[in-house]
Structure formats: C-alpha cells, structure tokens
Design a protein around this motif. Sequence first.
Motif, PDB file in Angstrom:
ATOM      1  N   TRP A 204       9.693  20.081   9.116  1.00 38.51           N
ATOM      2  CA  TRP A 204       8.455  19.324   9.209  1.00 38.51           C
ATOM      3  C   TRP A 204       8.356  18.234   8.159  1.00 38.51           C
ATOM      4  N   GLU A 205       8.991  18.414   7.021  1.00 40.51           N
ATOM      5  CA  GLU A 205       8.993  17.347   6.017  1.00 40.51           C
ATOM      6  C   GLU A 205       9.794  16.151   6.519  1.00 40.51           C
ATOM      7  N   ALA A 206      10.941  16.449   7.142  1.00 33.77           N
ATOM      8  CA  ALA A 206      11.735  15.376   7.733  1.00 33.77           C
ATOM      9  C   ALA A 206      11.001  14.745   8.917  1.00 33.77           C
ATOM     10  N   PHE A 207      10.271  15.567   9.681  1.00 35.37           N
ATOM     11  CA  PHE A 207       9.488  15.043  10.803  1.00 35.37           C
ATOM     12  C   PHE A 207       8.441  14.051  10.311  1.00 35.37           C
ATOM     13  N   GLY A 208       7.725  14.413   9.257  1.00 29.47           N
ATOM     14  CA  GLY A 208       6.717  13.510   8.703  1.00 29.47           C
ATOM     15  C   GLY A 208       7.317  12.227   8.181  1.00 29.47           C
ATOM     16  N   ASN A 209       8.496  12.345   7.543  1.00 31.29           N
ATOM     17  CA  ASN A 209       9.154  11.151   7.027  1.00 31.29           C
ATOM     18  C   ASN A 209       9.616  10.245   8.165  1.00 31.29           C
ATOM     19  N   ALA A 210      10.181  10.845   9.230  1.00 29.02           N
ATOM     20  CA  ALA A 210      10.618  10.057  10.382  1.00 29.02           C
ATOM     21  C   ALA A 210       9.424   9.406  11.073  1.00 29.02           C
TER      22      ALA A 210
ATOM     23  N   LEU B 203      12.069  14.731  17.800  1.00 26.18           N
ATOM     24  CA  LEU B 203      12.230  15.958  18.585  1.00 26.18           C
ATOM     25  C   LEU B 203      13.162  16.942  17.888  1.00 26.18           C
ATOM     26  N   ASP B 204      14.271  16.441  17.357  1.00 32.98           N
ATOM     27  CA  ASP B 204      15.221  17.324  16.678  1.00 32.98           C
ATOM     28  C   ASP B 204      14.600  17.976  15.446  1.00 32.98           C
ATOM     29  N   SER B 205      13.893  17.201  14.640  1.00 31.25           N
ATOM     30  CA  SER B 205      13.283  17.753  13.427  1.00 31.25           C
ATOM     31  C   SER B 205      12.193  18.761  13.766  1.00 31.25           C
TER      32      SER B 205
ATOM     33  N   LEU C 222       0.802  -1.227   0.000  1.00 27.06           N
ATOM     34  CA  LEU C 222       0.000   0.000   0.000  1.00 27.06           C
ATOM     35  C   LEU C 222       0.836   1.278   0.000  1.00 27.06           C
ATOM     36  N   GLY C 223       2.073   1.197   0.455  1.00 27.57           N
ATOM     37  CA  GLY C 223       2.930   2.383   0.494  1.00 27.57           C
ATOM     38  C   GLY C 223       2.487   3.420   1.510  1.00 27.57           C
ATOM     39  N   TRP C 224       1.835   2.986   2.576  1.00 23.03           N
ATOM     40  CA  TRP C 224       1.320   3.919   3.586  1.00 23.03           C
ATOM     41  C   TRP C 224       2.380   4.333   4.602  1.00 23.03           C
ATOM     42  N   ILE C 225       3.408   3.540   4.783  1.00 24.97           N
ATOM     43  CA  ILE C 225       4.421   3.815   5.808  1.00 24.97           C
ATOM     44  C   ILE C 225       5.794   3.866   5.156  1.00 24.97           C
ATOM     45  N   GLY C 226       6.753   4.410   5.907  1.00 25.07           N
ATOM     46  CA  GLY C 226       8.138   4.389   5.458  1.00 25.07           C
ATOM     47  C   GLY C 226       8.720   2.989   5.595  1.00 25.07           C
TER      48      GLY C 226
END
Length: 359
Positions: free
Chosen positions: A218-224, A210-212, A184-188
């Motif tokens: 916020w893009e890195a936060f969403g990816n993490a 926390l660091d992001s 489904l590609g829903w998660i990393g």
Amino acid sequence: MTTPETLQDTEFDNEVYHEPHPVLLFLAAAARLIISVAITLLGLVTLTFFISRLLPLDPVIAMLGDNISQEAYDTMYRKLGLDQPLIVQYGLYIKNAVMFDFGNALTSGRPVLEDIGRVFPATIELATVAIIIGTGFGIPLGVFSAMYRNSPLDHLVRMLSLLGYSTPNFWLGLMALLVFYAGLGWIGGPGRIDFVHEFSVEPTTGFLLLDSAMQGQWEAFGNAFSHIIMPALILAFGSMAYISRMTRGFMIEQLNQEYIITARVKGLSWSRTVWGHAFRNVAVQVVTVVALSYAFLLEGAVLTETVFAWPGFGRYLTNALMAGDMNAVVGCTLIVGILFVVINLISDLLYRVFDPRTR
C-alpha cells in the motif's frame, strides 16, 4: 377464382418478399465487417510502408552509425532487403506485418513488438484512470448543461470545454510540475514511481496500481498514485471537455422532442424525464464518444508522457522518432491504427446491441 397465372404470381411474390434466414444475415454482415477491417488495415500498412520509404532517413546509417566501412554498409543493406525491387520489399513488408514482425528496434536491439508490450501497460493504466475521471465528470456536466441551457452553469461548462480543447497539454503539465510538485510537493514527480519503491512491487500484470494493490504494497500504491494522478487529470481535462460537449449536444436534441413534453404533461418530474427517458436514448451515442476518447488517450498522450517522463507508449514513440528508428515508428503506427479499428468495431457492436433500430 384462382387461375394458374394468379397462382404463379402469388408464388413469385412470396419468393420476392421472403426474408433471408437470420443466420445468413449474420454471416453476410460478418463477411462485410471482415472485408472492411481487412481493407482498412491493408491501406494503413501500405501507407506506412511508402511513408517509411519516402522519409530522408537511411536505416543502415541509423542502425550502424556514420563511421562504417562500405563493405559493412553493403552487407547490412542487403540483409535488410533494400537491394530488392520496391514491389518485393512491399510484399515482404506485408508478410511481416501480418505476422506482427516489425523487426528489431534500433534503440534497444529487441523486437519492436516486445518493446511495445513492455511499455504499453503504463499507457493503458494512465489512459484508463484519465477516462474514468473524464467520463465521471464529463457526462453529468453535459447533461446538467443541457437541462439548464443558457444558465450560468451552462456557460461555465461551455467555457471549461473551450479551455479543455484549446489549452496545450504540455503547458498544463509543466505548470502542474512547477506548482504542485516543485512548489507545494503535493504530487509525485516524473516517472511512474519513486526509485525507493520501484523494486518492492513484483511486475505481474504490468499495471503498477493493480500489482501493488494485489500484493498488499500500500505504500508503493500510494506513491504510484501520487505519480499518476496529475498526468491523468491533465488528460482527463481534455476528455471531459469532449465528452461533456458531445453529451450536451445529444441531450439538447432529445429534450426538444415531443415525448419529453408528453412526459412532463403526465406529471413526470424534470430530473426523471431527463435521466430516465432522454439520457437513455443518447446513452449508446455517449458510449461511442467515450470509446473514441479512450482511443485518442491511448495514442495521443505523447506530449504528456514526455513532460512527466512517463515510461509508456507515447514516450517510446517520441524517442524512436528522435533516434530515426523507423522499425519502431512504423510498428507503433500500425499498432495505433489497429487499436482505432478495434475500438471503433467494439463501439459499433455496442451500438447495435443497445439500439435495436440499427440492427
């Protein structure tokens, strides 16, 4: 009439029943606690020492490889202190363990404590997200299951608890990657973050979310977050099963007490009786269960971290075991033991703070 004999008896009785000063009681309790913790840690260090010596692994071969000369082997053998009597080796081992000196890891060449400090934040982050989810669902499910005992909801919660206990984490992880990532590609995917975002976050605390967030990435936060959510949910499922089951047991015992019947007779609603009275009396026990569950998450996420290639403590320990790196294995074992002692100590202190009957 008071006689010298009765006066003496009275003074003796006063001495017998005179309560010690609170400061002395506190110091005595602190001394017992320190001695108990010291004996526990000494036993753990002793156990890891003799286990490391009994394992059929040659630390010199593991460090230098098979194709070495006898001279190089003998030099490293003496450098590691393996030519000394066992009691001398044990003394040096205790001394180094007290100083948190576990030697260098064979796989990285760096001090073991430095390696653990580098990988442990990833495990803390994963376990913290998992315990928040597990506690947030486990406590209400346990309470509602006890409130409506033998109802369809109770049977559902008990079935979920059974599944959480019995389903292997590695199988859940593989199925999750197959369905939600590959299908489904829903998660990393595996790892903490995609390579494209890896260098956009400056490692300040070691906790990627926390660091992001602190740096506004916020893009890195969403990816993490897309990487951490599935392994966290899998770990949370097991924690939720344990917490809900224990909470249900505690609540059933309280709901059978006479004060519950009294509260209901006085006209108090069922929900207020349960949450305002019964749950308050089991809250300290639930805190202890949550603390122990968190400790198990910190040291028991080995298979989950391996499946999801999570660069944390569990995966580091697994790689050390596969490589025969006994310095890293022993260091990790001691850290896990210290972690359990500290968390048990904190939960015991919380128990004493919130429940005056145990003081």
